[in-house]
Design a protein around this motif. Structure first.
Motif, mmCIF file in Angstrom:
data_model
loop_
_atom_site.group_PDB
_atom_site.id
_atom_site.type_symbol
_atom_site.label_atom_id
_atom_site.label_comp_id
_atom_site.label_asym_id
_atom_site.label_seq_id
_atom_site.Cartn_x
_atom_site.Cartn_y
_atom_site.Cartn_z
ATOM 1 N N GLY A 148 -19.215 3.193 -28.369
ATOM 2 C CA GLY A 148 -19.960 2.638 -27.243
ATOM 3 C C GLY A 148 -20.609 3.681 -26.362
ATOM 4 O O GLY A 148 -21.313 3.342 -25.399
ATOM 5 N N MET A 149 -20.387 4.944 -26.656
ATOM 6 C CA MET A 149 -21.048 6.013 -25.888
ATOM 7 C C MET A 149 -21.750 6.924 -26.909
ATOM 8 O O MET A 149 -22.473 6.429 -27.750
ATOM 9 C CB MET A 149 -20.036 6.756 -25.002
ATOM 10 C CG MET A 149 -19.472 5.910 -23.867
ATOM 11 S SD MET A 149 -20.610 5.678 -22.436
ATOM 12 C CE MET A 149 -20.359 7.187 -21.504
ATOM 13 N N ALA A 150 -21.547 8.229 -26.830
ATOM 14 C CA ALA A 150 -22.277 9.126 -27.727
ATOM 15 C C ALA A 150 -21.559 9.292 -29.067
ATOM 16 O O ALA A 150 -20.335 9.183 -29.164
ATOM 17 C CB ALA A 150 -22.451 10.485 -27.066
ATOM 18 N N ASP A 151 -22.354 9.577 -30.106
ATOM 19 C CA ASP A 151 -21.791 9.877 -31.427
ATOM 20 C C ASP A 151 -21.388 11.340 -31.537
ATOM 21 O O ASP A 151 -20.538 11.695 -32.364
ATOM 22 C CB ASP A 151 -22.808 9.551 -32.513
ATOM 23 C CG ASP A 151 -23.128 8.072 -32.523
ATOM 24 O OD1 ASP A 151 -24.101 7.673 -31.838
ATOM 25 O OD2 ASP A 151 -22.395 7.310 -33.168
ATOM 26 N N GLY A 152 -22.020 12.174 -30.751
ATOM 27 C CA GLY A 152 -21.707 13.589 -30.814
ATOM 28 C C GLY A 152 -22.134 14.313 -29.549
ATOM 29 O O GLY A 152 -22.927 13.793 -28.756
ATOM 30 N N ALA A 153 -21.593 15.510 -29.360
ATOM 31 C CA ALA A 153 -21.967 16.330 -28.206
ATOM 32 C C ALA A 153 -22.031 17.792 -28.620
ATOM 33 O O ALA A 153 -21.279 18.235 -29.487
ATOM 34 C CB ALA A 153 -20.965 16.158 -27.066
ATOM 35 N N ALA A 154 -22.949 18.506 -27.965
ATOM 36 C CA ALA A 154 -23.030 19.957 -28.115
ATOM 37 C C ALA A 154 -22.537 20.578 -26.820
ATOM 38 O O ALA A 154 -22.944 20.168 -25.735
ATOM 39 C CB ALA A 154 -24.468 20.373 -28.392
#
Lengths: 334, 334
Positions: free
Chosen positions: B69-75
């Motif tokens: 429900g939020m991001a699939d990934g983060a850098a």
């Protein structure tokens, strides 16, 4: 310390007012007492009612934990001081369904007195069956021989979670009490303080530490710890605290624990996760398995700097309670 | 300022390590890049992939918002500095399903450059369709006429929430982008700074304010605000900030907004709820309805003192996205 407030004498009232407005779908205030907060649907389902409370300044504890799967109600005291019996009694009266009321609070003189009086009032004047579980997880606050004198700190989160889930799952009053006591017996915590908070009314720091000092075992209101020392590495502090907890609990290889790394207010998530990193390694070295982890601000002391580690020994009865969903204004688990 | 760390040069690595261990059921690190974090089940469902990121030190932003429900990934960048393109590219590659990748980040020079390069690499080298939404919610950072220059602050939470929910609900790439842009266009924020944070490597405060001063409009890295003044009451500050936001958004009677009161690090929940209390009264006076409220630390600046108000103008398309469930290591909505 700077605070963004209006009047130091009304901070608790204004906080409660904002809190109730922000989360009106989950919590309500009571007309009977402005310091009583209950779940919006409290009393609608036949179950044990769980009431928590204590002084303000520890948010999310205690009022932030009212909601499905956690507490049915909370009594809100002034900053760092116990609520009187009345808001406890009113929260219990407004939420009970005849299946019993369990009061949970930390082992502080004022709370023991006031919640104890609330039990008497509920039993004698209101004919409501009430029992209490007094949280004593801070192993730095007294020796194991004098464990009855220990104070309650962040481990109360686990105790409340257990009670709330057990009540929600329809356990009997005896069983909710038994499971809550089991969590309480199997949780141990210890903290470190780095910098003080200040009370809105006095503006004075809650304790004094030199710029290069820390205090191991410092209490949630600035109560003295077990050791004042030069600030050292996170690893060193973590090892020191965790070893004391493991010894105190008598944790053995192959046992399972849930972990809570609790921030006291101004300590960053970065620092809490760095501490968790070491906790995980140390437990793994000792052959102790982590069941579930919690990292964040669960019980603060205003803007105090520092954190604590809590371990809860898991068993097959406690696991589903810790895993159960919760939906509170300041804590959601799904 | 005291910090409970080991080595200032490894705080980000150790934080990530602890974070991944604590939440291994929700997030994974990538072998391809140690600064890429993705959902455990990323790529398993055909949907638009949402990638976020930015400098460290803002936790829960950004990596705390990876999950259902939020991001699939983060850098993850170094403290207060943008990640290079590579972790963005790797997170996108590991999570995309052929339905497009939407990158969301705040409007800072380094992020614009690095995420922009990531888009180019994804499109040209990897043949992955990538687009970007640049968050510019801080109305104090540039005038309305120069809105393109505005920085991104806490309002990015609403933009990410919208994108994550839209992607989860199976909207097309065009629609996810359109809805995310809509949230971005309809969110405005403004903050106040009370006390600085310090970087682990330098130990120096991020800005200097006298003991009785505050700075309205201060940025998330200590960028200058619009007005330095004597610290006054919470009500006064709230009125000042909220009026600017309302004027900037052109909010009118009968409109609906969601509210986020965001703490910058060391500001207590008590202060945030006191501010919310006034925000609610002022909006009610103006005939503006609050749809949903968020109060807490959503995007911090290490242990900075201060907070911000964000408003998101709601409509029938955004409501179900803001209401949608989310399950991330540092944010759960149910």
């Amino acid at each position: 310390m700077k605070k963004l407030i209006n009047d130091p004498d009304s901070v608790v009232e204004e906080m409660i007012s904002g809190y109730l407005k922000a989360h009106s779908s989950i919590v309500n205030g009571l007309d009977a007492n402005p310091r009583s907060i209950i779940k919006t649907n409290a009393g609608s389902k036949d179950k044990v009612s769980v009431i928590i409370g204590g002084g303000s300044g520890h948010e999310p504890a205690f009022m932030g934990y009212v909601g499905a799967g956690m507490a049915d109600g909370a009594a809100v005291g002034n900053i760092f001081s116990s609520p009187p019996p009345d808001p406890v009694v009113e929260a219990a009266k407004a939420s009970h369904t005849g299946s019993g009321v369990l009061l949970i609070y930390g082992n502080y003189q004022g709370d023991v007195m006031n919640f104890g009086m609330a039990v008497d009032i509920l039993e004698m004047d209101e004919d409501i069956e009430a029992r209490e579980v007094v949280v004593k997880d801070d192993i730095a606050s007294a020796s194991k021989e004098e464990a009855e004198k220990r104070r309650g700190i962040a481990g109360e989160f686990f105790v409340t979670k257990t009670a709330g889930a057990a009540a929600e799952q329809g356990y009997s009053f005896d069983d909710v009490q038994r499971l809550t006591e089991k969590a309480n017996r199997n949780v141990a915590s210890m903290g470190v303080g780095l910098s003080p908070c200040s009370l809105p009314q006095t503006g004075k720091p809650s304790f004094v530490l030199a710029d290069d000092e820390m205090e191991i075992g410092l209490g949630h209101h600035g109560e003295p710890g077990v050791e004042r020392d030069k600030l050292t590495t996170s690893q060193h502090v973590t090892e020191r605290i965790l070893n004391d907890i493991i010894i105190d609990m008598g944790l053995k290889q192959k046992e399972e624990v849930s972990v809570l790394i609790n921030g006291l207010g101004s300590t960053t998530r970065m620092e809490l996760y760095i501490m968790y990193d070491k906790v995980e390694s140390l437990l793994k070295e000792k052959g102790i398995t982590i069941y579930k982890s919690y990292v964040g601000d669960y019980s603060t002391s205003m803007e105090m700097g520092g954190c604590s580690i809590s371990l809860l020994r898991m068993d097959d009865e406690l696991k589903p309670l810790i895993d159960a969903p919760a939906k509170c204004p300041m804590y959601t688990q799904s």
